[in-house]
Write a protein that holds these residues in place. Structure first.
Motif, PDB file in Angstrom:
ATOM      1  N   ILE A 339      13.210  25.533  32.848  1.00 19.29           N
ATOM      2  CA  ILE A 339      13.208  25.565  34.308  1.00 19.29           C
ATOM      3  C   ILE A 339      13.587  24.199  34.877  1.00 19.29           C
ATOM      4  CG2 ILE A 339      10.784  24.969  34.848  1.00 19.29           C
ATOM      5  CD1 ILE A 339      10.820  27.373  36.785  1.00 19.29           C
ATOM      6  N   LEU A 340      13.198  23.125  34.193  1.00 23.80           N
ATOM      7  CA  LEU A 340      13.572  21.786  34.651  1.00 23.80           C
ATOM      8  C   LEU A 340      15.057  21.516  34.416  1.00 23.80           C
ATOM      9  CD1 LEU A 340      10.427  19.804  33.477  1.00 23.80           C
ATOM     10  CD2 LEU A 340      11.124  20.230  35.837  1.00 23.80           C
ATOM     11  N   GLN A 341      15.571  21.948  33.274  1.00 22.58           N
ATOM     12  CA  GLN A 341      17.013  21.809  33.027  1.00 22.58           C
ATOM     13  C   GLN A 341      17.795  22.561  34.096  1.00 22.58           C
ATOM     14  OE1 GLN A 341      17.153  23.318  29.014  1.00 22.58           O
ATOM     15  NE2 GLN A 341      16.971  21.285  28.087  1.00 22.58           N
ATOM     16  N   GLY A 342      17.331  23.760  34.422  1.00 23.78           N
ATOM     17  CA  GLY A 342      17.992  24.529  35.472  1.00 23.78           C
ATOM     18  C   GLY A 342      17.924  23.835  36.815  1.00 23.78           C
ATOM     19  N   GLY A 343      16.771  23.211  37.108  1.00 29.29           N
ATOM     20  CA  GLY A 343      16.617  22.505  38.367  1.00 29.29           C
ATOM     21  C   GLY A 343      17.584  21.351  38.526  1.00 29.29           C
ATOM     22  N   HIS A 344      17.877  20.667  37.436  1.00 30.46           N
ATOM     23  CA  HIS A 344      18.835  19.559  37.479  1.00 30.46           C
ATOM     24  C   HIS A 344      20.259  20.051  37.739  1.00 30.46           C
ATOM     25  CE1 HIS A 344      16.616  15.848  36.360  1.00 30.46           C
ATOM     26  NE2 HIS A 344      15.753  16.707  35.837  1.00 30.46           N
ATOM     27  N   ALA A 345      20.514  21.320  37.469  1.00 30.48           N
ATOM     28  CA  ALA A 345      21.880  21.842  37.610  1.00 30.48           C
ATOM     29  C   ALA A 345      22.117  22.552  38.937  1.00 30.48           C
ATOM     30  CB  ALA A 345      22.172  22.807  36.456  1.00 30.48           C
ATOM     31  N   VAL A 346      21.084  22.691  39.758  1.00 35.70           N
ATOM     32  CA  VAL A 346      21.213  23.448  41.014  1.00 35.70           C
ATOM     33  C   VAL A 346      21.998  22.629  42.040  1.00 35.70           C
ATOM     34  CG1 VAL A 346      19.936  24.447  42.945  1.00 35.70           C
ATOM     35  CG2 VAL A 346      19.114  24.763  40.613  1.00 35.70           C
ATOM     36  N   SER A 347      22.889  23.309  42.755  1.00 35.37           N
ATOM     37  CA  SER A 347      23.678  22.638  43.784  1.00 35.37           C
ATOM     38  C   SER A 347      22.968  22.680  45.127  1.00 35.37           C
ATOM     39  CB  SER A 347      25.045  23.310  43.921  1.00 35.37           C
ATOM     40  OG  SER A 347      24.905  24.589  44.535  1.00 35.37           O
ATOM     41  N   GLY A 348      23.367  21.801  46.012  1.00 36.15           N
ATOM     42  CA  GLY A 348      22.834  21.819  47.365  1.00 36.15           C
ATOM     43  C   GLY A 348      23.138  23.118  48.077  1.00 36.15           C
ATOM     44  N   ILE A 349      24.305  23.697  47.786  1.00 38.29           N
ATOM     45  CA  ILE A 349      24.672  24.971  48.418  1.00 38.29           C
ATOM     46  C   ILE A 349      23.705  26.075  47.983  1.00 38.29           C
ATOM     47  CG2 ILE A 349      26.426  26.780  48.469  1.00 38.29           C
ATOM     48  CD1 ILE A 349      28.531  24.581  48.430  1.00 38.29           C
ATOM     49  N   GLN A 350      23.361  26.100  46.682  1.00 39.06           N
ATOM     50  CA  GLN A 350      22.399  27.096  46.207  1.00 39.06           C
ATOM     51  C   GLN A 350      21.061  26.954  46.923  1.00 39.06           C
ATOM     52  OE1 GLN A 350      23.188  26.083  41.871  1.00 39.06           O
ATOM     53  NE2 GLN A 350      22.585  28.227  41.669  1.00 39.06           N
ATOM     54  N   MET A 351      20.576  25.734  47.036  1.00 39.96           N
ATOM     55  CA  MET A 351      19.291  25.508  47.703  1.00 39.96           C
ATOM     56  C   MET A 351      19.357  25.911  49.173  1.00 39.96           C
ATOM     57  SD  MET A 351      16.861  24.592  45.704  1.00 39.96           S
ATOM     58  CE  MET A 351      15.644  23.720  46.694  1.00 39.96           C
ATOM     59  N   ALA A 352      20.483  25.626  49.819  1.00 40.07           N
ATOM     60  CA  ALA A 352      20.623  25.988  51.226  1.00 40.07           C
ATOM     61  C   ALA A 352      20.584  27.506  51.407  1.00 40.07           C
ATOM     62  CB  ALA A 352      21.924  25.421  51.784  1.00 40.07           C
ATOM     63  N   ARG A 353      21.201  28.227  50.478  1.00 40.14           N
ATOM     64  CA  ARG A 353      21.179  29.688  50.568  1.00 40.14           C
ATOM     65  C   ARG A 353      19.761  30.232  50.388  1.00 40.14           C
ATOM     66  NH1 ARG A 353      26.585  30.436  46.868  1.00 40.14           N
ATOM     67  NH2 ARG A 353      28.114  30.369  48.575  1.00 40.14           N
ATOM     68  N   ILE A 354      19.025  29.646  49.448  1.00 37.01           N
ATOM     69  CA  ILE A 354      17.650  30.105  49.239  1.00 37.01           C
ATOM     70  C   ILE A 354      16.791  29.762  50.450  1.00 37.01           C
ATOM     71  CG2 ILE A 354      15.607  29.927  47.775  1.00 37.01           C
ATOM     72  CD1 ILE A 354      17.498  29.200  45.448  1.00 37.01           C
ATOM     73  N   GLU A 355      16.986  28.575  51.006  1.00 40.92           N
ATOM     74  CA  GLU A 355      16.235  28.196  52.198  1.00 40.92           C
ATOM     75  C   GLU A 355      16.501  29.173  53.342  1.00 40.92           C
ATOM     76  OE1 GLU A 355      13.920  26.256  53.059  1.00 40.92           O
ATOM     77  OE2 GLU A 355      13.740  24.803  51.446  1.00 40.92           O
ATOM     78  N   ARG A 356      17.730  29.587  53.477  1.00 37.50           N
ATOM     79  CA  ARG A 356      18.055  30.551  54.528  1.00 37.50           C
ATOM     80  C   ARG A 356      17.342  31.877  54.284  1.00 37.50           C
ATOM     81  NH1 ARG A 356      24.238  32.002  55.097  1.00 37.50           N
ATOM     82  NH2 ARG A 356      23.764  32.965  53.078  1.00 37.50           N
ATOM     83  N   GLU A 357      17.389  32.353  53.047  1.00 37.14           N
ATOM     84  CA  GLU A 357      16.699  33.599  52.704  1.00 37.14           C
ATOM     85  C   GLU A 357      15.194  33.456  52.939  1.00 37.14           C
ATOM     86  OE1 GLU A 357      16.131  37.457  51.619  1.00 37.14           O
ATOM     87  OE2 GLU A 357      18.089  36.476  51.806  1.00 37.14           O
ATOM     88  N   ARG A 358      14.663  32.288  52.612  1.00 34.25           N
ATOM     89  CA  ARG A 358      13.232  32.024  52.815  1.00 34.25           C
ATOM     90  C   ARG A 358      12.863  32.152  54.293  1.00 34.25           C
ATOM     91  NH1 ARG A 358      10.251  26.364  50.960  1.00 34.25           N
ATOM     92  NH2 ARG A 358       8.127  26.964  51.540  1.00 34.25           N
ATOM     93  N   ARG A 359      13.662  31.550  55.164  1.00 33.28           N
ATOM     94  CA  ARG A 359      13.356  31.590  56.598  1.00 33.28           C
ATOM     95  C   ARG A 359      13.513  33.003  57.164  1.00 33.28           C
ATOM     96  NH1 ARG A 359      10.463  27.253  56.233  1.00 33.28           N
ATOM     97  NH2 ARG A 359      11.661  25.518  55.363  1.00 33.28           N
ATOM     98  N   VAL A 360      14.498  33.724  56.676  1.00 36.75           N
ATOM     99  CA  VAL A 360      14.689  35.103  57.136  1.00 36.75           C
ATOM    100  C   VAL A 360      13.501  35.970  56.736  1.00 36.75           C
ATOM    101  CG1 VAL A 360      16.085  37.185  56.819  1.00 36.75           C
ATOM    102  CG2 VAL A 360      17.204  34.979  57.219  1.00 36.75           C
TER     103      VAL A 360
END
Length: 465
Positions: A339-360
């Motif tokens: 999970i930590l290796q995956g976290g290092h590979a996540v892009s800002g765009i991916q996080m932004a999409r999840i944040e949007r889904e979170r707020r919705v």
């Protein structure tokens, strides 16, 4: 007191009996320590037992109560905390071998508040590595007291097992994606995941800070309410802690009369195994019989956020672990390493999409609470979760979201939930369900939990140990 056994007495029973001198805090602490000494080698609920300091605290509580200096319901009551909570001078491992010798120089706020309430700290409770779902290879796994072949739940497993096995009156767990709720459903405990920010996380080793919560695990909703009142509230050391006033969570009569309870037949029971569905339906029937206004609703979809939970948590956890990962990657277990290796590979765009889904999701859920007061949902969609079956699910990216779909999304939204024992599956393992409330609805969750437990006895069942 429950059957004359102080290890199964409630907070209210102990408070009453300490005040009348029918029971002694010293004798109750000793009884718990003797029970821990007998059962912990089998259950592995505790990583550290603080016998000497616990007895000293019990003696001090007894002296204070004897002088009429009663601090409240938890005074002299034996408790324990998950080993994510810092304890001054005492190792706080977070279930990680790399932190085995870490001795904080201060107490977590929740530990300080338990001490201020006069509680007796019995020890530090076992957990999965870094609050994930897998134990580190250097530590023995916590054992489910109902069946050693079944999962004991996720990270806060030691906290739930200790409570239901009579190894403490109540405990503290933490929850980032279900780690209070899954151990409670697997072990027949009552657990409350508070509103995000309701309880300070100062001095609590983080997993994913924007999702993490600290909450009580006990044998009843009433006991959980007493513990929550002691630990909740604003904290100058934690700017994320809410400023809202802390009420008396057990002041109101236990009732769900005219409470609007929402239920989504498809969203809550679609793809859910029969034993779990039966427990949820029976819980709904119970609250309806108690006078609740049960209404059919449509839950916002939970699977998208459940599927993104690992990505989001891995990214936040990568920041938490940046001093030791990847530099000490070999010292981590498989799940946390991946999970930590995956976290290092996540892009800002991916996080932004999840944040949007979170707020919705959070917005749709908030709108739903305009029409209802509580929601009823399962904790896990599966019954008979044996250790062998869990291994097949945990490391499969296609099946892991299913384990999280009734828990993780409510970490994203920050809503409080209470998990209550609701029955058993066909194999004799406990099954719980959740009430979910709007933000800061803990008083209603606890009141509803008390009402349900006043009409049922599932929370009084004891494991065969």
């Amino acid at each position: 007191m429950s059957d004359g056994d102080p290890c199964y007495a409630s907070v209210a029973d102990l408070c009453r009996d300490f005040g009348s001198r029918a029971l002694s805090p010293v004798d109750v602490a000793r009884a718990h320590l003797e029970r821990i000494d007998r059962l912990n080698p089998m259950l592995h609920a505790y990583l550290a037992v603080l016998a000497d300091t616990a007895m000293a605290e019990a003696r001090h509580a007894e002296e204070e109560i004897g002088r009429g200096e009663h601090r409240g319901p938890l005074h002299g009551v034996p408790v324990a905390v998950k080993d994510l909570c810092f304890t001054r001078g005492i190792p706080t491992t977070a279930g990680m071998a790399i932190r085995r010798d870490c001795r904080p120089d201060y107490d977590a706020t929740v530990v300080s508040r338990l001490r201020q309430a006069g509680a007796v700290l019995l020890g530090k409770l076992h957990l999965c590595e870094a609050a994930g779902p897998e134990y580190h290879r250097d530590f023995p796994a916590v054992v489910n007291p109902w069946s050693a072949s079944h999962w004991s739940g996720a990270s806060s497993s030691g906290s739930a097992v200790a409570a239901v096995a009579g190894l403490c009156t109540a405990s503290l767990g933490t929850d980032t994606g279900g780690s209070i709720r899954t151990p409670c459903t697997m072990n027949g405990a009552t657990g409350l995941k508070p509103t995000w920010g309701r309880v300070s996380v100062h001095g609590v080793f983080a997993m994913a800070p924007s999702l993490d919560t600290v909450g009580p695990i006990a044998r009843s909703a009433q006991d959980a309410g007493h513990v929550l009142r002691a630990i909740a509230g604003a904290d100058a050391n934690d700017p994320t802690a809410l400023q809202a006033e802390v009420p008396d969570y057990v002041a109101d009569p236990p009732s769900v009369h005219a409470v609007r309870v929402g239920f989504d037949p498809e969203g809550a029971l679609g793809g859910v195994e029969a034993d779990v569905a039966q427990v949820v339906r029976e819980a709904l029937a119970t609250v309806a019989h108690l006078g609740a206004d049960v209404r059919e609703v449509s839950l916002p979809p939970t699977m998208p956020l459940a599927a993104d939970w690992g990505t989001y948590v891995g990214t936040e956890a990568a920041v938490v672990h940046e001093q030791t990962f990847p530099s000490h990657a070999a010292e981590y277990g498989q799940f946390m390493r991946e999970i930590l290796q995956g976290g290092h590979a996540v892009s800002g765009i991916q996080m932004a999409r999840i944040e949007r889904e979170r707020r919705v999701f959070a917005g749709k859920l908030a709108a739903l609470f305009d029409d209802v007061d509580l929601l009823v949902i399962p904790v896990l969609p599966l019954a008979n979760l044996t250790l062998d079956r869990l291994k097949q699910l945990l490391f499969n990216p296609e099946t892991l979201p299913d384990l999280l779909r009734f828990t993780g999304p409510f970490n994203f939204s920050g809503n409080p939930t209470i998990t209550l024992p609701g029955g058993f599956d066909s194999y004799g393992a406990p099954i719980g369900f959740q009430f979910v409330g709007r933000h800061l609805a803990e008083p209603l969750l606890i009141t509803a939990g008390r009402a349900f437990q006043g009409a049922t006895d599932w929370h009084r069942r004891r494991p065969p140990i």
